[in-house]
Motif scaffolding. Structure first.
Motif, PDB file in Angstrom:
ATOM      1  N   THR A   1     -11.970   5.018  -5.385  1.00  0.00           N
ATOM      2  CA  THR A   1     -13.338   5.470  -5.063  1.00  0.00           C
ATOM      3  C   THR A   1     -13.984   4.598  -3.979  1.00  0.00           C
ATOM      4  O   THR A   1     -14.921   5.033  -3.322  1.00  0.00           O
ATOM      5  N   ASP A   2     -13.479   3.371  -3.812  1.00  0.00           N
ATOM      6  CA  ASP A   2     -14.144   2.416  -2.897  1.00  0.00           C
ATOM      7  C   ASP A   2     -13.827   2.653  -1.427  1.00  0.00           C
ATOM      8  O   ASP A   2     -14.561   2.192  -0.553  1.00  0.00           O
ATOM      9  N   PHE A   3     -12.698   3.304  -1.141  1.00  0.00           N
ATOM     10  CA  PHE A   3     -12.255   3.431   0.252  1.00  0.00           C
ATOM     11  C   PHE A   3     -11.928   4.877   0.570  1.00  0.00           C
ATOM     12  O   PHE A   3     -11.528   5.650  -0.305  1.00  0.00           O
ATOM     13  N   LYS A   4     -12.103   5.219   1.868  1.00  0.00           N
ATOM     14  CA  LYS A   4     -11.745   6.567   2.331  1.00  0.00           C
ATOM     15  C   LYS A   4     -10.924   6.437   3.616  1.00  0.00           C
ATOM     16  O   LYS A   4     -10.899   5.354   4.234  1.00  0.00           O
ATOM     17  N   ASN A   5     -10.324   7.553   3.998  1.00  0.00           N
ATOM     18  CA  ASN A   5      -9.523   7.538   5.220  1.00  0.00           C
ATOM     19  C   ASN A   5     -10.392   7.075   6.395  1.00  0.00           C
ATOM     20  O   ASN A   5     -11.543   7.488   6.528  1.00  0.00           O
ATOM     21  N   GLY A   6      -9.803   6.230   7.241  1.00  0.00           N
ATOM     22  CA  GLY A   6     -10.522   5.734   8.414  1.00  0.00           C
ATOM     23  C   GLY A   6     -11.169   4.369   8.190  1.00  0.00           C
ATOM     24  O   GLY A   6     -11.507   3.685   9.155  1.00  0.00           O
ATOM     25  N   ASP A   7     -11.329   3.954   6.910  1.00  0.00           N
ATOM     26  CA  ASP A   7     -11.912   2.628   6.664  1.00  0.00           C
ATOM     27  C   ASP A   7     -10.977   1.544   7.194  1.00  0.00           C
ATOM     28  O   ASP A   7      -9.747   1.641   7.049  1.00  0.00           O
ATOM     29  N   GLU A   8     -11.587   0.506   7.744  1.00  0.00           N
ATOM     30  CA  GLU A   8     -10.805  -0.644   8.207  1.00  0.00           C
ATOM     31  C   GLU A   8     -10.874  -1.724   7.129  1.00  0.00           C
ATOM     32  O   GLU A   8     -11.978  -2.119   6.717  1.00  0.00           O
ATOM     33  N   VAL A   9      -9.725  -2.153   6.657  1.00  0.00           N
ATOM     34  CA  VAL A   9      -9.664  -3.023   5.473  1.00  0.00           C
ATOM     35  C   VAL A   9      -8.760  -4.222   5.740  1.00  0.00           C
ATOM     36  O   VAL A   9      -7.976  -4.232   6.705  1.00  0.00           O
ATOM     37  N   PHE A  10      -8.878  -5.218   4.874  1.00  0.00           N
ATOM     38  CA  PHE A  10      -7.953  -6.364   4.927  1.00  0.00           C
ATOM     39  C   PHE A  10      -7.810  -6.951   3.532  1.00  0.00           C
ATOM     40  O   PHE A  10      -8.665  -6.749   2.670  1.00  0.00           O
ATOM     41  N   GLY A  11      -6.708  -7.665   3.331  1.00  0.00           N
ATOM     42  CA  GLY A  11      -6.522  -8.288   2.023  1.00  0.00           C
ATOM     43  C   GLY A  11      -5.150  -8.917   1.871  1.00  0.00           C
ATOM     44  O   GLY A  11      -4.242  -8.680   2.673  1.00  0.00           O
ATOM     45  N   MET A  12      -5.044  -9.761   0.835  1.00  0.00           N
ATOM     46  CA  MET A  12      -3.738 -10.269   0.403  1.00  0.00           C
ATOM     47  C   MET A  12      -3.306  -9.362  -0.734  1.00  0.00           C
ATOM     48  O   MET A  12      -3.950  -9.309  -1.788  1.00  0.00           O
ATOM     49  N   VAL A  13      -2.229  -8.665  -0.512  1.00  0.00           N
ATOM     50  CA  VAL A  13      -1.839  -7.563  -1.390  1.00  0.00           C
ATOM     51  C   VAL A  13      -0.713  -7.997  -2.331  1.00  0.00           C
ATOM     52  O   VAL A  13       0.262  -8.619  -1.895  1.00  0.00           O
ATOM     53  N   LYS A  14      -0.878  -7.686  -3.605  1.00  0.00           N
ATOM     54  CA  LYS A  14       0.203  -7.853  -4.600  1.00  0.00           C
ATOM     55  C   LYS A  14       0.850  -9.235  -4.561  1.00  0.00           C
ATOM     56  O   LYS A  14       2.082  -9.347  -4.541  1.00  0.00           O
ATOM     57  N   PHE A  15       0.020 -10.278  -4.531  1.00  0.00           N
ATOM     58  CA  PHE A  15       0.606 -11.617  -4.574  1.00  0.00           C
ATOM     59  C   PHE A  15       0.321 -12.267  -5.909  1.00  0.00           C
ATOM     60  O   PHE A  15      -0.830 -12.404  -6.278  1.00  0.00           O
ATOM     61  N   PRO A  16       1.348 -12.734  -6.665  1.00  0.00           N
ATOM     62  CA  PRO A  16       2.762 -12.607  -6.331  1.00  0.00           C
ATOM     63  C   PRO A  16       3.269 -11.192  -6.626  1.00  0.00           C
ATOM     64  O   PRO A  16       2.753 -10.519  -7.511  1.00  0.00           O
ATOM     65  N   GLY A  17       4.299 -10.769  -5.882  1.00  0.00           N
ATOM     66  CA  GLY A  17       4.865  -9.439  -6.087  1.00  0.00           C
ATOM     67  C   GLY A  17       5.422  -8.906  -4.780  1.00  0.00           C
ATOM     68  O   GLY A  17       5.438  -9.609  -3.759  1.00  0.00           O
ATOM     69  N   HIS A  18       5.843  -7.666  -4.823  1.00  0.00           N
ATOM     70  CA  HIS A  18       6.553  -7.101  -3.672  1.00  0.00           C
ATOM     71  C   HIS A  18       5.619  -6.192  -2.868  1.00  0.00           C
ATOM     72  O   HIS A  18       5.608  -4.973  -3.043  1.00  0.00           O
ATOM     73  N   ALA A  19       4.831  -6.810  -1.997  1.00  0.00           N
ATOM     74  CA  ALA A  19       3.819  -6.055  -1.233  1.00  0.00           C
ATOM     75  C   ALA A  19       4.417  -5.328  -0.039  1.00  0.00           C
ATOM     76  O   ALA A  19       3.861  -4.339   0.426  1.00  0.00           O
ATOM     77  N   LYS A  20       5.507  -5.871   0.508  1.00  0.00           N
ATOM     78  CA  LYS A  20       6.211  -5.243   1.641  1.00  0.00           C
ATOM     79  C   LYS A  20       5.282  -5.085   2.845  1.00  0.00           C
ATOM     80  O   LYS A  20       5.188  -3.999   3.433  1.00  0.00           O
ATOM     81  N   ALA A  21       4.595  -6.160   3.192  1.00  0.00           N
ATOM     82  CA  ALA A  21       3.594  -6.058   4.274  1.00  0.00           C
ATOM     83  C   ALA A  21       4.188  -6.176   5.673  1.00  0.00           C
ATOM     84  O   ALA A  21       3.490  -5.879   6.643  1.00  0.00           O
ATOM     85  N   TYR A  22       5.450  -6.592   5.805  1.00  0.00           N
ATOM     86  CA  TYR A  22       6.063  -6.612   7.138  1.00  0.00           C
ATOM     87  C   TYR A  22       6.502  -5.176   7.466  1.00  0.00           C
ATOM     88  O   TYR A  22       7.694  -4.874   7.585  1.00  0.00           O
ATOM     89  N   ALA A  23       5.527  -4.302   7.632  1.00  0.00           N
ATOM     90  CA  ALA A  23       5.843  -2.885   7.833  1.00  0.00           C
ATOM     91  C   ALA A  23       4.669  -2.184   8.514  1.00  0.00           C
ATOM     92  O   ALA A  23       3.533  -2.667   8.477  1.00  0.00           O
TER      93      ALA A  23
END
Ligand SMILES: NC(=O)c1ccc[n+]([C@@H]2O[C@H](COP(=O)([O-])OP(=O)(O)OC[C@H]3O[C@@H](n4cnc5c(N)ncnc54)[C@H](OP(=O)(O)O)[C@@H]3O)[C@@H](O)[C@H]2O)c1
Length: 316
Positions: free
Chosen positions: A83-105
């Motif tokens: 509910t917090d985000f919609k298409n076109g929003d510009e976002v940033f974050g540290m995702v799924k840490f620890p875990g398999h975020a696969k951000a080199y993509a």
């Protein structure tokens, strides 16, 4: 989409550019089209060491391994529960840490509650930088050490990724800040707001400081024993690497210290706090080097060297 796969543990030659399918998002996730991502020392540890790979990346058996947790980009798809985000929003974050975020993509599936909106006027590069490193500084100083106005805070490696955010956050909270670095980092550390600088190659910090309310330690080895000497009795000691066990625990207990061995975790509320500091002009990323996506191995070599000033970022 393009991704950088870790073919096996080892050197940066094990990072292979590959075409793979875009990730499929879960109901609580958004799909981010990556505009920038950042590199951290932990990327190199996980690349080199199987123990770290299992502990931090947690790949499923047979799954292709993709490093990276720090991302900034544009939302192009949202899960049914978001509910917090919609298409076109510009976002940033540290995702799924620890875990398999696969951000080199080129596309990253990210839980909505690991993200914040990128402040207007901040570049994707600066936003991608202010993720794992900024969260570590925030969680260490604010969540754990509960920094207060007037505290005397000693921050080690103040010129690095975590350190330069820690100096700015400590100053924002009204602390008196002492930063350590080598002589070539002096002007940079003072420019981040530090009140004093100690050149660790020339001076013993524990001989200059013995009354810190908080010491923030991110250096390997017996450094933490020296940091114990720099904290006043009853003070707080935050460690990013050393564990409080054996002699370290005994010496900390003898001084009645509150000790925190922190492991940074994804947290959208903390990301929003960082986004607000950036929007208010209280926190600014120093991005010293920008590499292309294909040059991620070179960027990791640079960070592995341990002499990064501020952050190293990949722009897509
Ligand atoms: N536990 C956690 O959750 C957590 C989270 C984030 C980071 N970490 C760890 O914390 C460490 C720092 O992370 P980072 O991203 O800030 O690393 P970084 O950006 O690579 O740090 C580089 C900086 O370290 C400084 N430095 C190196 N040795 C030093 C020493 N003996 N005394 C003072 N400064 C020194 C260098 O300054 P000069 O060039 O002036 O020497 C350089 O600017 C890494 O080992 C990382 O893995 C842990």
């Amino acid at each position: 989409m393009k991704a950088i796969i870790l073919s096996e543990n080892g050197g940066t030659d094990k990072l292979i550019l590959k075409e793979i399918n875009k990730p499929v998002i879960a109901p609580n996730e958004v799909l981010i089209q990556t505009k920038a991502l950042s590199i951290n020392p932990v990327d190199g540890y996980v690349r080199k060491n199987e123990i770290y790979t299992k502990k931090k990346l947690m790949p499923l058996p047979g799954e292709e391994m993709i490093l990276g947790w720090d991302v900034a980009g544009t939302v192009v798809e949202t899960g049914s529960e978001v509910t917090d985000f919609k298409n076109g929003d510009e976002v940033f974050g540290m995702v799924k840490f620890p875990g398999h975020a696969k951000a080199y993509a080129e596309y990253v599936a990210a839980p909505a509650d690991h993200l914040a909106k990128k402040p207007a006027g901040t570049s994707f590069n600066d936003a991608a930088a202010a993720t794992l490193a900024a969260l570590t500084a925030w969680q260490g100083l604010v969540t754990y050490a509960k920094i207060q106005p007037g505290n005397k805070v000693l921050i080690h490696a103040a010129a690095g990724g975590v350190g330069h955010y820690a100096v700015q956050i400590a100053k924002h909270f009204g602390a008196y800040v002492i930063g350590t670095g080598s002589a070539s980092s002096k002007d940079f550390i003072l420019s981040q707001g530090a009140d004093e600088f100690i050149d660790y190659t020339q001076e013993k910090f524990e001989e200059k400081v013995q009354d810190a309310d908080i010491v923030f330690d991110s250096i390997y080895g017996d450094h933490i024993l020296r940091s114990i000497k720099a904290v006043k009795s009853g003070g707080r000691l935050v460690s990013l690497l050393a564990f409080f066990e054996g002699e370290i625990a005994e010496k900390a207990k003898a001084k009645d210290l509150l000790t925190y061995r922190i492991a940074v975790e994804s947290n959208g509320e903390d990301m929003k706090a960082i986004a607000k500091l950036i929007a208010d002009g209280k926190l600014k990323s120093h991005v010293s080097e920008v590499y292309s996506f294909e040059d991620i191995p070179k960027a990791q070599d640079k960070v592995d060297g341990g002499k990064t000033r501020g952050k190293v970022v990949i722009a897509l």
